[in-house]
Motif scaffolding. Structure first.
Motif, PDB file in Angstrom:
ATOM      1  N   VAL A 190       0.847  -1.191   0.000  1.00 41.70           N
ATOM      2  CA  VAL A 190       0.000   0.000   0.000  1.00 41.70           C
ATOM      3  C   VAL A 190       0.883   1.241   0.000  1.00 41.70           C
ATOM      4  CG1 VAL A 190      -1.750   1.313   1.257  1.00 41.70           C
ATOM      5  CG2 VAL A 190      -1.813  -1.166   1.289  1.00 41.70           C
ATOM      6  N   LEU A 191       0.561   2.177  -0.887  1.00 41.96           N
ATOM      7  CA  LEU A 191       1.220   3.478  -0.913  1.00 41.96           C
ATOM      8  C   LEU A 191       0.150   4.539  -0.690  1.00 41.96           C
ATOM      9  CD1 LEU A 191       3.262   3.004  -4.217  1.00 41.96           C
ATOM     10  CD2 LEU A 191       4.052   2.576  -1.914  1.00 41.96           C
ATOM     11  N   VAL A 192       0.403   5.449   0.220  1.00 39.49           N
ATOM     12  CA  VAL A 192      -0.484   6.597   0.416  1.00 39.49           C
ATOM     13  C   VAL A 192       0.334   7.825   0.061  1.00 39.49           C
ATOM     14  CG1 VAL A 192      -1.853   7.928   2.054  1.00 39.49           C
ATOM     15  CG2 VAL A 192      -1.833   5.428   2.195  1.00 39.49           C
ATOM     16  N   ALA A 193      -0.116   8.547  -0.967  1.00 39.89           N
ATOM     17  CA  ALA A 193       0.631   9.696  -1.487  1.00 39.89           C
ATOM     18  C   ALA A 193       2.061   9.264  -1.853  1.00 39.89           C
ATOM     19  CB  ALA A 193       0.622  10.851  -0.506  1.00 39.89           C
ATOM     20  N   ASN A 194       2.185   8.086  -2.466  1.00 38.48           N
ATOM     21  CA  ASN A 194       3.455   7.500  -2.914  1.00 38.48           C
ATOM     22  C   ASN A 194       4.402   7.123  -1.781  1.00 38.48           C
ATOM     23  OD1 ASN A 194       2.895   7.517  -5.707  1.00 38.48           O
ATOM     24  ND2 ASN A 194       3.278   9.711  -5.739  1.00 38.48           N
ATOM     25  N   VAL A 195       3.902   7.053  -0.555  1.00 38.27           N
ATOM     26  CA  VAL A 195       4.725   6.646   0.590  1.00 38.27           C
ATOM     27  C   VAL A 195       4.273   5.254   1.033  1.00 38.27           C
ATOM     28  CG1 VAL A 195       5.364   7.177   2.976  1.00 38.27           C
ATOM     29  CG2 VAL A 195       5.000   9.040   1.338  1.00 38.27           C
ATOM     30  N   PRO A 196       5.190   4.263   1.040  1.00 34.11           N
ATOM     31  CA  PRO A 196       4.811   2.911   1.468  1.00 34.11           C
ATOM     32  C   PRO A 196       4.292   2.906   2.900  1.00 34.11           C
ATOM     33  CG  PRO A 196       7.003   2.927   0.491  1.00 34.11           C
ATOM     34  CD  PRO A 196       6.593   4.356   0.664  1.00 34.11           C
ATOM     35  N   GLN A 197       3.249   2.109   3.127  1.00 38.75           N
ATOM     36  CA  GLN A 197       2.638   1.998   4.455  1.00 38.75           C
ATOM     37  C   GLN A 197       2.874   0.599   5.017  1.00 38.75           C
ATOM     38  OE1 GLN A 197       1.093   4.781   5.867  1.00 38.75           O
ATOM     39  NE2 GLN A 197       2.050   5.656   4.039  1.00 38.75           N
ATOM     40  N   ASP A 228      -0.557  -4.484   9.131  1.00 39.50           N
ATOM     41  CA  ASP A 228      -0.443  -5.551  10.117  1.00 39.50           C
ATOM     42  C   ASP A 228      -0.766  -6.888   9.440  1.00 39.50           C
ATOM     43  OD1 ASP A 228      -3.238  -5.842  10.033  1.00 39.50           O
ATOM     44  OD2 ASP A 228      -3.557  -4.912  11.999  1.00 39.50           O
ATOM     45  N   ARG A 229      -0.785  -7.955  10.200  1.00 44.03           N
ATOM     46  CA  ARG A 229      -0.981  -9.281   9.596  1.00 44.03           C
ATOM     47  C   ARG A 229      -2.370  -9.462   9.002  1.00 44.03           C
ATOM     48  NH1 ARG A 229      -1.820 -13.715  14.204  1.00 44.03           N
ATOM     49  NH2 ARG A 229      -3.376 -12.590  15.408  1.00 44.03           N
ATOM     50  N   ASN A 230      -3.306  -8.568   9.336  1.00 41.12           N
ATOM     51  CA  ASN A 230      -4.650  -8.606   8.758  1.00 41.12           C
ATOM     52  C   ASN A 230      -4.824  -7.609   7.622  1.00 41.12           C
ATOM     53  OD1 ASN A 230      -5.730 -10.611  10.562  1.00 41.12           O
ATOM     54  ND2 ASN A 230      -5.629  -9.044  12.144  1.00 41.12           N
ATOM     55  N   GLY A 231      -3.761  -6.887   7.288  1.00 44.59           N
ATOM     56  CA  GLY A 231      -3.802  -5.937   6.177  1.00 44.59           C
ATOM     57  C   GLY A 231      -4.238  -4.536   6.542  1.00 44.59           C
ATOM     58  N   TRP A 232      -4.396  -4.230   7.833  1.00 44.39           N
ATOM     59  CA  TRP A 232      -4.808  -2.890   8.263  1.00 44.39           C
ATOM     60  C   TRP A 232      -3.609  -1.946   8.256  1.00 44.39           C
ATOM     61  CZ3 TRP A 232      -9.586  -1.117   8.758  1.00 44.39           C
ATOM     62  CH2 TRP A 232     -10.626  -2.030   8.946  1.00 44.39           C
ATOM     63  N   PHE A 233      -3.860  -0.699   7.843  1.00 41.34           N
ATOM     64  CA  PHE A 233      -2.846   0.351   7.896  1.00 41.34           C
ATOM     65  C   PHE A 233      -3.528   1.628   8.377  1.00 41.34           C
ATOM     66  CE2 PHE A 233      -4.774   0.596   3.750  1.00 41.34           C
ATOM     67  CZ  PHE A 233      -4.887   1.957   3.487  1.00 41.34           C
ATOM     68  N   LEU A 290      -6.569  12.482  -1.419  1.00 44.24           N
ATOM     69  CA  LEU A 290      -5.591  11.489  -1.021  1.00 44.24           C
ATOM     70  C   LEU A 290      -5.509  10.415  -2.096  1.00 44.24           C
ATOM     71  CD1 LEU A 290      -3.834  10.795   1.485  1.00 44.24           C
ATOM     72  CD2 LEU A 290      -5.729   9.398   2.278  1.00 44.24           C
ATOM     73  N   GLN A 291      -4.298  10.046  -2.469  1.00 48.26           N
ATOM     74  CA  GLN A 291      -4.082   8.999  -3.458  1.00 48.26           C
ATOM     75  C   GLN A 291      -3.589   7.744  -2.745  1.00 48.26           C
ATOM     76  OE1 GLN A 291      -1.978   9.967  -7.137  1.00 48.26           O
ATOM     77  NE2 GLN A 291      -0.714   8.172  -6.790  1.00 48.26           N
ATOM     78  N   VAL A 292      -4.338   6.646  -2.909  1.00 50.88           N
ATOM     79  CA  VAL A 292      -3.970   5.368  -2.308  1.00 50.88           C
ATOM     80  C   VAL A 292      -3.758   4.361  -3.439  1.00 50.88           C
ATOM     81  CG1 VAL A 292      -4.681   3.512  -0.758  1.00 50.88           C
ATOM     82  CG2 VAL A 292      -5.339   5.870  -0.247  1.00 50.88           C
ATOM     83  N   THR A 293      -2.577   3.760  -3.475  1.00 50.25           N
ATOM     84  CA  THR A 293      -2.243   2.777  -4.496  1.00 50.25           C
ATOM     85  C   THR A 293      -2.025   1.427  -3.836  1.00 50.25           C
ATOM     86  OG1 THR A 293      -1.178   4.485  -5.830  1.00 50.25           O
ATOM     87  CG2 THR A 293      -0.635   2.203  -6.371  1.00 50.25           C
ATOM     88  N   VAL A 294      -2.631   0.392  -4.413  1.00 53.84           N
ATOM     89  CA  VAL A 294      -2.484  -0.976  -3.921  1.00 53.84           C
ATOM     90  C   VAL A 294      -1.802  -1.784  -5.023  1.00 53.84           C
ATOM     91  CG1 VAL A 294      -3.690  -3.016  -3.072  1.00 53.84           C
ATOM     92  CG2 VAL A 294      -4.584  -0.735  -2.546  1.00 53.84           C
ATOM     93  N   ILE A 295      -0.739  -2.496  -4.660  1.00 49.11           N
ATOM     94  CA  ILE A 295       0.020  -3.303  -5.617  1.00 49.11           C
ATOM     95  C   ILE A 295       0.035  -4.747  -5.136  1.00 49.11           C
ATOM     96  CG2 ILE A 295       2.222  -3.599  -6.813  1.00 49.11           C
ATOM     97  CD1 ILE A 295       2.812  -0.639  -6.027  1.00 49.11           C
ATOM     98  N   THR A 296      -0.395  -5.661  -6.008  1.00 49.90           N
ATOM     99  CA  THR A 296      -0.413  -7.074  -5.658  1.00 49.90           C
ATOM    100  C   THR A 296       0.983  -7.671  -5.850  1.00 49.90           C
ATOM    101  OG1 THR A 296      -0.902  -7.890  -7.874  1.00 49.90           O
ATOM    102  CG2 THR A 296      -2.796  -7.243  -6.495  1.00 49.90           C
ATOM    103  N   PRO A 297       1.236  -8.861  -5.280  1.00 50.22           N
ATOM    104  CA  PRO A 297       2.529  -9.520  -5.474  1.00 50.22           C
ATOM    105  C   PRO A 297       2.836  -9.806  -6.954  1.00 50.22           C
ATOM    106  CG  PRO A 297       1.361 -10.553  -3.660  1.00 50.22           C
ATOM    107  CD  PRO A 297       0.397  -9.602  -4.326  1.00 50.22           C
ATOM    108  N   LEU A 298       1.799  -9.905  -7.787  1.00 52.43           N
ATOM    109  CA  LEU A 298       2.010 -10.151  -9.217  1.00 52.43           C
ATOM    110  C   LEU A 298       2.222  -8.866 -10.002  1.00 52.43           C
ATOM    111  CD1 LEU A 298      -0.651 -12.960  -9.791  1.00 52.43           C
ATOM    112  CD2 LEU A 298       1.817 -13.199  -9.464  1.00 52.43           C
TER     113      LEU A 298
END
Length: 60
Positions: free
Chosen positions: A13-20, A23-28, A40-48
């Motif tokens: 997860v990137l918020v404003a291009n800053v990695p977040q 936790d183990r459940n995916g909360w940030f 606010l710009q939020v980007t989500v990148i999958t392992p693929l």
């Protein structure tokens, strides 16, 4: 203002291009300045490598 979200924990997860850190459940969470309207710009990148960007408008 406190902003939080949840993604699949294997995603990046990137918020404003800053990695977040998620936790183990995916909360940030992040603290934002308290302004009446904020974009606010939020980007989500999958392992693929699939990437999805969300443009959020937050109003108080």
């Amino acid at each position: 203002m406190h902003f939080w979200g949840q993604v699949d924990p294997v995603n990046t997860v990137l918020v404003a291009n800053v990695p977040q850190v998620t936790d183990r459940n995916g909360w940030f969470s992040i603290m934002l300045p308290a302004v009446s309207v904020q974009k606010l710009q939020v980007t989500v990148i999958t392992p693929l490598g699939r990437q999805q960007t969300h443009q959020l408008t937050i109003t108080l």
